[in-house]
Motif scaffolding. Sequence first.
Motif, short mmCIF file in Angstrom:
data_model
loop_
_atom_site.label_atom_id
_atom_site.label_comp_id
_atom_site.label_asym_id
_atom_site.label_seq_id
_atom_site.Cartn_x
_atom_site.Cartn_y
_atom_site.Cartn_z
N UNK A 84 -2.67 8.99 -7.19
CA UNK A 84 -2.69 7.71 -7.89
C UNK A 84 -1.41 6.92 -7.64
N UNK A 85 -0.28 7.60 -7.55
CA UNK A 85 0.99 6.92 -7.29
C UNK A 85 0.97 6.24 -5.93
N UNK A 86 0.42 6.93 -4.94
CA UNK A 86 0.36 6.32 -3.60
C UNK A 86 -0.54 5.09 -3.61
N UNK A 87 -1.72 5.21 -4.22
CA UNK A 87 -2.66 4.09 -4.24
C UNK A 87 -2.06 2.89 -4.95
N UNK A 88 -1.50 3.12 -6.13
CA UNK A 88 -0.90 2.01 -6.89
C UNK A 88 0.30 1.44 -6.15
N UNK A 89 1.11 2.32 -5.55
CA UNK A 89 2.28 1.86 -4.81
C UNK A 89 1.93 0.98 -3.63
N UNK A 90 0.85 1.31 -2.93
CA UNK A 90 0.40 0.50 -1.79
C UNK A 90 -0.17 -0.83 -2.28
N UNK A 91 -1.01 -0.77 -3.30
CA UNK A 91 -1.65 -1.99 -3.79
C UNK A 91 -0.64 -2.99 -4.36
N UNK A 92 0.43 -2.47 -4.97
CA UNK A 92 1.41 -3.34 -5.61
C UNK A 92 2.79 -3.18 -4.99
N UNK A 101 -7.42 -4.20 0.98
CA UNK A 101 -7.30 -3.97 2.43
C UNK A 101 -6.02 -3.22 2.77
N UNK A 102 -5.01 -3.31 1.90
CA UNK A 102 -3.74 -2.63 2.17
C UNK A 102 -3.90 -1.12 2.25
N UNK A 103 -4.94 -0.59 1.59
CA UNK A 103 -5.16 0.86 1.62
C UNK A 103 -5.65 1.34 2.99
N UNK A 104 -6.07 0.39 3.83
CA UNK A 104 -6.56 0.77 5.16
C UNK A 104 -5.46 1.21 6.10
N UNK A 105 -4.23 0.82 5.82
CA UNK A 105 -3.10 1.20 6.67
C UNK A 105 -2.18 2.16 5.90
N UNK A 106 -1.79 3.22 6.58
CA UNK A 106 -0.91 4.21 5.95
C UNK A 106 0.47 3.61 5.75
N UNK A 107 0.99 3.69 4.54
CA UNK A 107 2.30 3.15 4.21
C UNK A 107 3.27 4.32 4.02
N UNK A 108 4.09 4.57 5.03
CA UNK A 108 4.99 5.73 4.99
C UNK A 108 6.07 5.58 3.92
N UNK A 109 6.50 4.35 3.65
CA UNK A 109 7.53 4.13 2.62
C UNK A 109 7.01 4.51 1.25
N UNK A 110 5.81 4.04 0.91
CA UNK A 110 5.22 4.36 -0.39
C UNK A 110 4.87 5.83 -0.48
N UNK A 111 4.40 6.41 0.64
CA UNK A 111 4.05 7.83 0.62
C UNK A 111 5.27 8.69 0.34
#
Length: 223
Positions: A84-92, A101-111
Amino acid sequence: MTSVQAPPSRVPFYLSALVAFHIAIIIASNYLVQLPISLLGYHSTWGAFSFPFIFLATDLTVRLIGKSPARRVITRAMLPALLASYVVGVLFHEGHFNGMAALGDFNSFVFRIALASFAAYVLGQLLDIQVFDRIRQKNRAWWLAPAAASVFGQALDTAAFFSIAFWRSIDPFMAANWQEIAVVDYVIKLAVSLLLFVPAYGVALAAVVRAMRRSSVPAVAVP
């Protein structure tokens, strides 16, 4: 302070509520840690003000239900909180909504932030439980166990989180300032815990004890 143990029939409800509470605070803190603030010329993040809520909840859990149930809360909360932290972090990310659409790309910083939160949460909470339970059994001053647990648990939590999340980060600001931010973050969290949440722990514990006594639950002394 004299307290009571929760009746066994209510333990599953308390555990479910605590798991949900832990996940909510972790998600909020992982979002707020992306928002820097400046206090008296020092860098910190808004996450320093939200995360101490977890230590308050954990200490009450150990006092009212026991060390083993408190560990079960951590076990049940950590993986859902990571996802949930990753999903929320990417969305916001960076404080504004980026669209699904932001969830379609892996975000290494948020991960990295989510993974760091996962590791810090587990390590910090397990140490908090151990310190709290050990002191609780040996000292009857109600404030000493939550105060000591906050000092040690939050130190480990803060060190683990910032080193894993921001050492050589792709974010230039965090990569350059994470050590200063970590120290200031710890000082803020410790001040918030000792000045606000330890007294809040005492008030909450006393309220729970009174509520259980009014419900005619047989009292069991807990050191």
